[in-house]
Design a protein around this motif. Sequence first.
Motif, short mmCIF file in Angstrom:
data_model
loop_
_atom_site.label_atom_id
_atom_site.label_comp_id
_atom_site.label_asym_id
_atom_site.label_seq_id
_atom_site.Cartn_x
_atom_site.Cartn_y
_atom_site.Cartn_z
N VAL A 736 -3.20 7.42 1.40
CA VAL A 736 -2.09 7.23 2.35
C VAL A 736 -1.90 5.74 2.64
N ALA A 737 -2.98 5.03 2.85
CA ALA A 737 -2.87 3.59 3.11
C ALA A 737 -2.24 2.88 1.92
N ALA A 738 -2.59 3.32 0.69
CA ALA A 738 -2.02 2.69 -0.50
C ALA A 738 -0.52 2.96 -0.57
N LEU A 739 -0.09 4.19 -0.30
CA LEU A 739 1.34 4.51 -0.34
C LEU A 739 2.11 3.70 0.72
N VAL A 740 1.51 3.59 1.92
CA VAL A 740 2.17 2.79 2.97
C VAL A 740 2.25 1.33 2.55
N THR A 741 1.22 0.85 1.89
CA THR A 741 1.21 -0.55 1.44
C THR A 741 2.31 -0.79 0.43
N LEU A 742 2.56 0.15 -0.47
CA LEU A 742 3.65 -0.01 -1.45
C LEU A 742 4.99 -0.17 -0.74
N VAL A 743 5.21 0.64 0.28
CA VAL A 743 6.49 0.57 1.00
C VAL A 743 6.55 -0.72 1.82
#
Length: 885
Positions: A736-743
């Motif tokens: 989840v943290a990785a997906l948020v970081t992409l955005v």
Amino acid sequence: MTDPQSIDLRAAARELHDAGLCVLPIKADGTKAPAVKRWMPYKVSRSTPAEHDTWFGAGRPGGIAIVYGAVSGAVEMLEFEGRAIAEGLLDEVTEIMDASGLGDTWSAILNGWATESPSGGRHFRVRLDGAPVPPNKKLASRLALEDEYTPEERQRLAEKPGAKPPVRVLIETRGEGGYGLVEPSGGSVHASGRPYLRIAGSPATIPVLDGDSMDAIRTVLRMVDQMPVPEAPKTAPKERQPLPDGGLRPGEDYEAQADWQEILRGVFRPLATRGETTYWGWSDGVGGIKATTGRDPAADRLYVFATGSDFQAEVPYSKFGAYALLQYGGNFKAAAAALRQQGYGTPPTRRRLSAVPSQPQHFSDGSSALDHAPDAQEEFEGGPQLHAVPDRPKLDITNEADAIDGVLGLMAAGQLPDLYKRSTGPCWVYRDESDDPTVQRLGTDNLRAYLAEHVTTYTVRRNPQTEQLTEERELLMPKSCSTILGRKDWPLPPLRGIVTSPVIRPNGTLLEAPGYDRATGLYLAPRVPLRRLQPQVTTDSLARAKDIVLSQVLADFPWVAASDRAHYVGALLTPILRPFFHGPTPMFVLTATAAGSGKSLLKDIFKACYGVADSAWPENDTELRKSVTTQLYTTGQPVAVFDNLPNGFVLKSPVLSALLTNEHWGDRILGATGKVNMLNDRLWLITGNALRAGGDNGRRVFWVRLDPNCPDPDQRDGFRVGDLRPWLRANASTLVAALVTLVRAWLAAGRPTKRVRKGDYSEWASMMAGLLEYLGIDGWMADQNEARDQDDELQEWAAFLETWREKLGADTVQTSAVLAALPDHVPRNAKTGDLPTPNMLGQWLKARDGRYFGTHKVTKVYDSHRRQNVWRVDVHSRGMGRPES
């Protein structure tokens, strides 16, 4: 007056008869009884002079009387007993008559024909004009003094101590059916041996009064009645037990301080005062005396004789009783409350509510959802702040209206944590057995239970004996809760939706604090413990996030093409961006060539990161609508999945078409009468093997296709992260943290977009195209041509129209001609598999009039000669922007 008059009864009878009176003889034995066998006939017929000669001739001893009432020309007698005269009652009455404007009339009565009885009493006669004479009536009496008791009365009281005490009449009347002795009766006629004496006037000078005037005279005479009148609780409350420490109730204090003139202003005005007694008349000055006060020295009471006021006639009123009647319609409770506000009465002592057992600590913004703090990673830092909610408030619910206002006031002041509103009413968010966030609309019992936990509600009880106030713990009444829930609006923060991961607000900032976010109305209920995020996204953190998502989690899926991976990544990022854009999103179809290809794993990634609401595909469109409504109204998961559709299922449903094109969804809630309108903010997924689209749904879905190109695909091994499900259980927070970081990296780069056209989804599709291009992910919407191959209806009708054009040219034809020329190419009836009839084919063509299937479209032309529709197929000239005929 002191000289005895000559006793000539025959002459007296003549005088009385000449005055129109009915004469009776009286026995000379002291009984004062008539000296005839039956005197009843003389109540209706006057005695005659011949009878008088018989009764009173030859100086016979005895007495003489007259019959009062109609037989004597409507004459009535007013009798003051000797004790009344001795006690000055005649003088008091005369003063009252003068004060009430009846002085002249009373003087005429006193001087008309007055007789003194042997006991010292006074008899006065009046002739009524135009009104009947009432029967005998006692107008004023008093309790007998102890030294006045007869031996018989003393014996009766000795035998029955609780018996009523003897009464002595003071003033009475002799009227219809009554008789009374007159002068010159004397000697043995009366027990005293004394005669009756004429002291004024004669039978010929009896004054004549009308009925109203005589009623006024009788009313004044009743005013001097001295009999104790029972007091009614509604007019003069009984004395109550004294309050502790000499305290006074408001009514008691008012009774001691108030003045009758102030109380009765506007109703009565004082006319005269004699001793402690005040006589009152109407405030407008019309008429005479209508009421008295102060007559009883033991209890100052208002006693009203007239019937034209709010007061009940001939009933005693205390000062507090009169105030309550005039100001509050007899409501003593309201009157006492008003007097207390004015400062009357001793302030009651109050016993405060005992301490309520402490409750578990609550946190604002719903952050109690976090059971533990995760370990921080250097790449993902920063986190939410927790704010303790103050101690729960206290609320007095003694009065229901005040209780309802109090609850609404607590709502408006933000003192009711974790309570929100939707279009259908107040609600809260809780986690179900699967730890998924769920929205619960509050019913009466829910609201009552909530207030029992979060608000100390109590009622104030007043001890009727001691006036002490006591606060007692009490729950809000169910009907009060129903009234609150029945409003059309509530001063609560609006709940726009639930998110289960950090999301981007419409202003581009990151929502990452668990609980309610007032800026957006969203409630963040994290699916997994949230990692701390750095204030700024670095190149290293972006590279690591891409590696986690693309090179680890998604690396080993057998995508058919780059577009399938791009579409899945776009779907995976959409819940984070959902508040950032407007409009609906398409449905993502996760399909594969065979079971075991990885569709469920793709779904499980959504479940691990955000949570999903799983549903089986409904049997019909009615059930599909109910399922969609339930998902939007009650579940908090941002992803809704229709899982494991039948192999080769064709997605063709008008309900599905409406769902995928409307930004809002309206429907009726099961078990409720109202209709709700909800934001269609879910990401919709469908899984199944060899799925296809039909109707208009082909352009409303994005395809994510898998093809392992091997037998027994579920036996594959050697994946980058090993078994994905255990990896997700251990690393979902990291993902989840990785997906948020992409955005966040894309936002920091100025959120570049790439304009693409995708109908209702163009805003979202253009945003996602720019995001994926920024991340270096190719293939977004690169499968548009292949996607058309997934649409069975598009393929079937495109082939049919191409063949039509090829064999029948551009000419208009009838449907029967089409069926005859192209029997092997005309679409079949889906239910029976048969060729359509000409009329059925006409309906199909009419439904598709003007729509392109590939480069061909059917066009309707009306044939006025045949009076029917005929049809032709047109071909679009690509690049020219116009059709060919």
